[in-house]
Write a protein that holds these residues in place. Sequence first.
Motif, mmCIF file in Angstrom:
data_model
loop_
_atom_site.group_PDB
_atom_site.id
_atom_site.type_symbol
_atom_site.label_atom_id
_atom_site.label_comp_id
_atom_site.label_asym_id
_atom_site.label_seq_id
_atom_site.Cartn_x
_atom_site.Cartn_y
_atom_site.Cartn_z
ATOM 1 N N PHE A 294 0.817 -1.214 0.000
ATOM 2 C CA PHE A 294 0.000 0.000 0.000
ATOM 3 C C PHE A 294 0.850 1.264 0.000
ATOM 4 O O PHE A 294 0.583 2.221 0.724
ATOM 5 C CB PHE A 294 -0.975 -0.012 1.187
ATOM 6 N N GLN A 295 1.893 1.280 -0.834
ATOM 7 C CA GLN A 295 2.622 2.521 -1.049
ATOM 8 C C GLN A 295 1.648 3.543 -1.628
ATOM 9 O O GLN A 295 0.791 3.207 -2.432
ATOM 10 C CB GLN A 295 3.775 2.300 -2.035
ATOM 11 N N THR A 296 1.784 4.787 -1.202
ATOM 12 C CA THR A 296 0.773 5.761 -1.614
ATOM 13 C C THR A 296 1.314 7.183 -1.595
ATOM 14 O O THR A 296 2.302 7.481 -0.919
ATOM 15 C CB THR A 296 -0.448 5.682 -0.684
ATOM 16 N N ASN A 297 0.628 8.052 -2.331
ATOM 17 C CA ASN A 297 0.918 9.482 -2.297
ATOM 18 C C ASN A 297 -0.340 10.285 -1.961
ATOM 19 O O ASN A 297 -0.427 11.470 -2.253
ATOM 20 C CB ASN A 297 1.495 9.949 -3.636
ATOM 21 N N LEU A 298 -1.330 9.651 -1.328
ATOM 22 C CA LEU A 298 -2.503 10.377 -0.870
ATOM 23 C C LEU A 298 -2.105 11.341 0.245
ATOM 24 O O LEU A 298 -1.151 11.094 0.987
ATOM 25 C CB LEU A 298 -3.566 9.417 -0.324
ATOM 26 N N THR A 299 -2.845 12.441 0.379
ATOM 27 C CA THR A 299 -2.602 13.335 1.503
ATOM 28 C C THR A 299 -2.881 12.576 2.803
ATOM 29 O O THR A 299 -3.618 11.588 2.820
ATOM 30 C CB THR A 299 -3.515 14.565 1.450
ATOM 31 N N PHE A 300 -2.303 13.023 3.890
ATOM 32 C CA PHE A 300 -2.469 12.306 5.154
ATOM 33 C C PHE A 300 -3.939 12.220 5.583
ATOM 34 O O PHE A 300 -4.412 11.152 5.998
ATOM 35 C CB PHE A 300 -1.612 12.950 6.242
ATOM 36 N N PRO A 301 -4.722 13.324 5.504
ATOM 37 C CA PRO A 301 -6.142 13.199 5.865
ATOM 38 C C PRO A 301 -6.883 12.203 4.969
ATOM 39 O O PRO A 301 -7.763 11.481 5.449
ATOM 40 C CB PRO A 301 -6.673 14.627 5.676
ATOM 41 N N GLU A 302 -6.530 12.175 3.676
ATOM 42 C CA GLU A 302 -7.182 11.237 2.765
ATOM 43 C C GLU A 302 -6.787 9.798 3.076
ATOM 44 O O GLU A 302 -7.602 8.881 2.953
ATOM 45 C CB GLU A 302 -6.831 11.580 1.317
ATOM 46 N N GLN A 303 -5.554 9.578 3.470
ATOM 47 C CA GLN A 303 -5.153 8.228 3.872
ATOM 48 C C GLN A 303 -5.987 7.769 5.061
ATOM 49 O O GLN A 303 -6.471 6.629 5.090
ATOM 50 C CB GLN A 303 -3.665 8.196 4.234
ATOM 51 N N ARG A 304 -6.150 8.660 6.039
ATOM 52 C CA ARG A 304 -6.942 8.311 7.216
ATOM 53 C C ARG A 304 -8.387 8.012 6.821
ATOM 54 O O ARG A 304 -8.977 7.030 7.282
ATOM 55 C CB ARG A 304 -6.888 9.445 8.236
ATOM 56 N N ARG A 305 -8.954 8.813 5.928
ATOM 57 C CA ARG A 305 -10.349 8.615 5.514
ATOM 58 C C ARG A 305 -10.521 7.367 4.659
ATOM 59 O O ARG A 305 -11.367 6.504 4.952
ATOM 60 C CB ARG A 305 -10.835 9.841 4.725
ATOM 61 N N VAL A 306 -9.719 7.247 3.605
ATOM 62 C CA VAL A 306 -9.904 6.155 2.641
ATOM 63 C C VAL A 306 -9.473 4.817 3.221
ATOM 64 O O VAL A 306 -10.170 3.812 3.072
ATOM 65 C CB VAL A 306 -9.142 6.458 1.336
ATOM 66 N N PHE A 307 -8.341 4.775 3.898
ATOM 67 C CA PHE A 307 -7.861 3.492 4.406
ATOM 68 C C PHE A 307 -8.676 2.999 5.593
ATOM 69 O O PHE A 307 -8.642 1.810 5.917
ATOM 70 C CB PHE A 307 -6.375 3.587 4.760
ATOM 71 N N ARG A 308 -9.420 3.898 6.222
ATOM 72 C CA ARG A 308 -10.338 3.437 7.269
ATOM 73 C C ARG A 308 -11.599 2.807 6.681
ATOM 74 O O ARG A 308 -12.437 2.303 7.428
ATOM 75 C CB ARG A 308 -10.702 4.595 8.203
ATOM 76 N N MET A 309 -11.733 2.829 5.362
ATOM 77 C CA MET A 309 -12.805 2.091 4.691
ATOM 78 C C MET A 309 -12.455 0.616 4.567
ATOM 79 O O MET A 309 -13.312 -0.210 4.231
ATOM 80 C CB MET A 309 -13.063 2.678 3.301
ATOM 81 N N ILE A 310 -11.212 0.268 4.838
ATOM 82 C CA ILE A 310 -10.797 -1.139 4.801
ATOM 83 C C ILE A 310 -11.427 -1.858 5.985
ATOM 84 O O ILE A 310 -11.274 -1.426 7.138
ATOM 85 C CB ILE A 310 -9.260 -1.247 4.866
ATOM 86 N N PRO A 311 -12.168 -2.935 5.755
ATOM 87 C CA PRO A 311 -12.810 -3.659 6.855
ATOM 88 C C PRO A 311 -11.798 -4.075 7.931
ATOM 89 O O PRO A 311 -10.797 -4.731 7.631
ATOM 90 C CB PRO A 311 -13.415 -4.882 6.162
ATOM 91 N N GLY A 312 -12.058 -3.654 9.146
ATOM 92 C CA GLY A 312 -11.150 -3.938 10.248
ATOM 93 C C GLY A 312 -10.281 -2.757 10.620
ATOM 94 O O GLY A 312 -9.682 -2.734 11.695
ATOM 95 N N LEU A 313 -10.224 -1.758 9.747
ATOM 96 C CA LEU A 313 -9.394 -0.579 10.028
ATOM 97 C C LEU A 313 -10.241 0.664 10.251
ATOM 98 O O LEU A 313 -9.748 1.790 10.133
ATOM 99 C CB LEU A 313 -8.403 -0.331 8.881
ATOM 100 N N GLU A 314 -11.516 0.490 10.595
ATOM 101 C CA GLU A 314 -12.429 1.623 10.767
ATOM 102 C C GLU A 314 -11.919 2.619 11.796
ATOM 103 O O GLU A 314 -12.132 3.829 11.680
ATOM 104 C CB GLU A 314 -13.817 1.118 11.207
ATOM 105 N N ASN A 315 -11.241 2.124 12.827
ATOM 106 C CA ASN A 315 -10.735 2.991 13.886
ATOM 107 C C ASN A 315 -9.220 2.898 14.012
ATOM 108 O O ASN A 315 -8.659 3.179 15.080
ATOM 109 C CB ASN A 315 -11.394 2.620 15.221
#
Length: 459
Positions: A294-315
């Motif tokens: 999961f190398q990425t160049n998303l902004t930090f807030p977007e990483q927190r928002r989008v990657f928390r859509m991964i089941p199990g990573l909501e929090n």
Amino acid sequence: MHPMADIIIIGGGLAGSEAAWQAAKAGLKVDLYEMRPQKSTGAHSTSFLGELVCSNSLGSALVDRASGLLKEELRLLGSLLLSVAEECALPAGGALAVDREMFAQTITEKIESHPNIRVIREEYPTIPSRPAIIASGPLTSPTLSKAIQELTGTEHLFFFDAIAPIVRAETINMEKAFRASRYQRGVIEEGDYINCPFTREEYEQFIEALLNSERIPLREFEEEIKHGVRAGAHEYFEGCLPIEVLAARGKEALAFGPMRPIGLRDPHTGKRPYAVVQLRQDNLAGTLYNLVGFQTNLTFPEQRRVFRMIPGLENAEFVRYGQMHRNTFIASPALLLPTLQFRKRSDLFFAGQITGVEGYMGNIATGLLAGINAARLLKGETPVSLPETTMLGALCHYVTHASLKDFQPMKANFGILPALPDPAPGKSQRALQYVERALNNLRKWAEKNYIPLEDRENK
């Protein structure tokens, strides 16, 4: 403080640290220059030598894999960093993964305590006029980059690189996630990886959010490469493609790439997930896990928002977000010999990722060879290149003989080895043939060149 060193090594990463150890072990006095912490690279977070910036995995440990073969060659050749990695190993299925802080700290302690090595914490901004190894890595400082460019008379080659985020294990929801290794191949009985399973609907929603997320603007020093790189046809090196760039190739690209669910079954449902994100242990205590691939160049807030859509990573609590940085390598086919000597100056060597080898083990391996050859040269012996039938020999042959038109970094793989004269019908059988030939030829080569091998037990 010893007097003027026999050799200067620029860069205290994997290649530079291994090169310093090999040269010092052969009796040379070494000045190892590392600009951190006086000057930051923008990607490193500590001042330790040998810090791993991206993944904490050094690749497969299985000897019938290309990375495993390279490890076995380095084990025989007495690699310091491989032995440290094995001391700091974490459960990772068939791979060699390490506690990154323990790994780097141990390397630092061993290098700094060697009586033949002096670690100098400052930038070396020019090309040394006396024997030297340049192992400044993909994040070579702009000042030294300019000096190298003036030396070589050619443009550098650039490509973007990216690192994956890390989360706290205690914030992963194990009511949705589960522990397992693909096909139940692992060190820990319940599984070496934490797996976050997707239904098709969850996957499609995740991809949609990923494709429409905001990315970090390029930093000023990367402006020169924002329109592409002279390393093949792609703007990003394929081996470290940001997750959002891969997703843009097609909505199923991730499901058939880093999120493929093969070899896994969700114990909560009894079914194979539609897609899965795997998390690999990142420290010995097991408190930190990184998102594999999961190398990425998303902004930090977007990483927190989008990657928390991964089941199990909501929090999930992120202790490090992903980021991109410039990665630099030279036109080695035009500049270097297979001994890693600069063609126009025999006492100048290059090693590590700046030569065009890819992967941690490739960096360590070229550092080892550069250190051995520098010592041989300064002791009046002839520098050596390994047989092309060995993985290290094949890597060095590739980066010094590839076509410049489409030259891209290369990691260990069986495809760069010479063809087998009588290949077996099965892939695994052919791999073992490559391994047997490589190790036999390595032993013969070492005996011919009076290079002692260390038959340490394969851990």
